[in-house]
Design a protein around this motif. Structure first.
Motif, PDB file in Angstrom:
ATOM      1  N   ALA A 266       0.709  -1.227  -9.350  1.00  0.00           N
ATOM      2  CA  ALA A 266      -0.168  -1.997  -8.482  1.00  0.00           C
ATOM      3  C   ALA A 266      -0.405  -3.392  -9.041  1.00  0.00           C
ATOM      4  O   ALA A 266      -0.138  -3.661 -10.205  1.00  0.00           O
ATOM      5  CB  ALA A 266      -1.499  -1.273  -8.339  1.00  0.00           C
TER       6      ALA A 266
ATOM      7  N   ASP B 140      -6.069  -0.082  -7.522  1.00  0.00           N
ATOM      8  CA  ASP B 140      -4.870   0.677  -7.143  1.00  0.00           C
ATOM      9  C   ASP B 140      -4.306   1.420  -8.342  1.00  0.00           C
ATOM     10  O   ASP B 140      -3.889   2.571  -8.234  1.00  0.00           O
ATOM     11  CB  ASP B 140      -3.799  -0.246  -6.567  1.00  0.00           C
ATOM     12  CG  ASP B 140      -4.158  -0.770  -5.191  1.00  0.00           C
ATOM     13  OD1 ASP B 140      -5.033  -0.176  -4.543  1.00  0.00           O
ATOM     14  OD2 ASP B 140      -3.558  -1.776  -4.770  1.00  0.00           O
TER      15      ASP B 140
ATOM     16  N   VAL C 290       0.834  -1.197   0.000  1.00  0.00           N
ATOM     17  CA  VAL C 290       0.000   0.000   0.000  1.00  0.00           C
ATOM     18  C   VAL C 290       0.868   1.246   0.000  1.00  0.00           C
ATOM     19  O   VAL C 290       0.589   2.210  -0.694  1.00  0.00           O
ATOM     20  CB  VAL C 290      -0.941  -0.010   1.232  1.00  0.00           C
ATOM     21  CG1 VAL C 290      -1.719   1.276   1.319  1.00  0.00           C
ATOM     22  CG2 VAL C 290      -1.868  -1.211   1.179  1.00  0.00           C
TER      23      VAL C 290
ATOM     24  N   GLN D 189      -6.378   4.468  -9.037  1.00  0.00           N
ATOM     25  CA  GLN D 189      -6.161   5.521  -8.041  1.00  0.00           C
ATOM     26  C   GLN D 189      -4.869   6.286  -8.339  1.00  0.00           C
ATOM     27  O   GLN D 189      -4.833   7.513  -8.231  1.00  0.00           O
ATOM     28  CB  GLN D 189      -6.153   4.930  -6.637  1.00  0.00           C
ATOM     29  CG  GLN D 189      -7.538   4.490  -6.197  1.00  0.00           C
ATOM     30  CD  GLN D 189      -7.525   3.719  -4.895  1.00  0.00           C
ATOM     31  OE1 GLN D 189      -6.521   3.154  -4.488  1.00  0.00           O
ATOM     32  NE2 GLN D 189      -8.685   3.680  -4.241  1.00  0.00           N
ATOM     33  N   VAL D 190      -3.827   5.589  -8.732  1.00  0.00           N
ATOM     34  CA  VAL D 190      -2.577   6.264  -9.100  1.00  0.00           C
ATOM     35  C   VAL D 190      -2.802   7.132 -10.331  1.00  0.00           C
ATOM     36  O   VAL D 190      -2.326   8.265 -10.410  1.00  0.00           O
ATOM     37  CB  VAL D 190      -1.441   5.249  -9.329  1.00  0.00           C
ATOM     38  CG1 VAL D 190      -0.217   5.932  -9.924  1.00  0.00           C
ATOM     39  CG2 VAL D 190      -1.078   4.561  -8.030  1.00  0.00           C
TER      40      VAL D 190
ATOM     41  N   LYS E 213       4.089   3.154  -1.004  1.00  0.00           N
ATOM     42  CA  LYS E 213       5.197   3.155  -1.961  1.00  0.00           C
ATOM     43  C   LYS E 213       5.823   4.545  -1.945  1.00  0.00           C
ATOM     44  O   LYS E 213       5.452   5.418  -2.725  1.00  0.00           O
ATOM     45  CB  LYS E 213       4.695   2.803  -3.357  1.00  0.00           C
ATOM     46  CG  LYS E 213       4.139   1.401  -3.439  1.00  0.00           C
ATOM     47  CD  LYS E 213       3.638   1.083  -4.823  1.00  0.00           C
ATOM     48  CE  LYS E 213       3.018  -0.291  -4.835  1.00  0.00           C
ATOM     49  NZ  LYS E 213       2.310  -0.569  -6.063  1.00  0.00           N
TER      50      LYS E 213
END
Length: 161
Positions: free
Chosen positions: A68, A73, A41, A76-77, A43
Motif C-alpha cells: 500500500a 492500507d 484498492v 489492514q493487510v 489487488k
C-alpha cells in the motif's frame, strides 16, 4: 514460501524482471503479482497470494510498499495475514514475523489508534460545527448547586509546589 510483488502499469515493467528473480532466489515456490499503483484498492494478486497460503506459510515481499501507499492500507493487510495465520517477510526492511518481537500486535494497535483518531476527529468536528454545549446554570433542575466559599479565608489554600 509465497512471493508477492507489484509493478506499476507502465511500458517496460514486466512480471519476470528483477523482483521476480529476488523472490525466487530466496526460495519462493509460487509468485503472485499485480500491475497497479500503490493507491489501488483492488489487488487480485495479493488477495490470491493470501488465499493460497495455509496457516504457517510465509508471504515474502520485496518491501512494505508492495502492499500500500499509506499506513492504514498496510495495517489492514497485516490484519488479514495475521487472521489467516500467515507470516510475513520483507526483503528491504528485514521484517520477519516468525521471529519474536510482536510486529503483528504493534500493527493491530496502530490500526486501533487510527480508528480511535477518526472517532475523536469526528467528535471534534461536531463540537466545532454545533458549538460547545453550555454548562447548566447553578441550581438548575438535575444539576447540583455550586457552593462558593464565603470568603477567601474559608477557601482551601492552593497546593504547595
Amino acid at each position: 514460501m509465497i512471493g508477492y510483488f507489484r509493478v506499476p502499469p507502465v511500458r517496460g515493467a514486466t512480471f519476470d524482471g528483477p523482483l521476480a528473480d529476488k523472490l525466487t532466489d530466496v526460495g519462493c515456490q509460487a509468485l503472485h503479482h499485480d500491475a497497479c499503483y500503490a493507491l489501488a484498492v483492488h489487488k487480485p494478486g495479493l488477495e490470491a497470494a493470501i488465499a493460497s497460503a495455509a496457516p504457517g506459510d510465509l508471504l515474502v515481499v520485496p518491501s512494505l510498499h508492495a502492499f500500500a501507499a499509506h499506513i492504514v492500507d498496510l495495517l489492514q493487510v497485516m490484519g488479514k495475514l495475521q487472521a489467516a495465520g500467515v507470516y510475513l517477510m520483507t526483503l528491504a526492511e528485514g521484517i520477519d514475523t516468525r521471529m519474536p518481537g510482536g510486529f503483528f500486535p504493534v500493527c493491530a494497535q496502530l490500526l486501533q489508534f487510527n480508528d480511535q483518531t477518526r472517532m475523536v476527529r469526528t467528535a471534534e468536528e461536531k463540537i466545532v460545527r454545533l458549538g460547545r454545549p453550555r454548562p447548566a446554570a447553578p441550581g438548575a433542575v438535575g444539576e447540583p448547586a455550586i457552593e462558593e466559599p464565603a470568603s477567601e479565608t474559608d477557601a482551601e489554600p492552593p497546593p504547595e509546589a
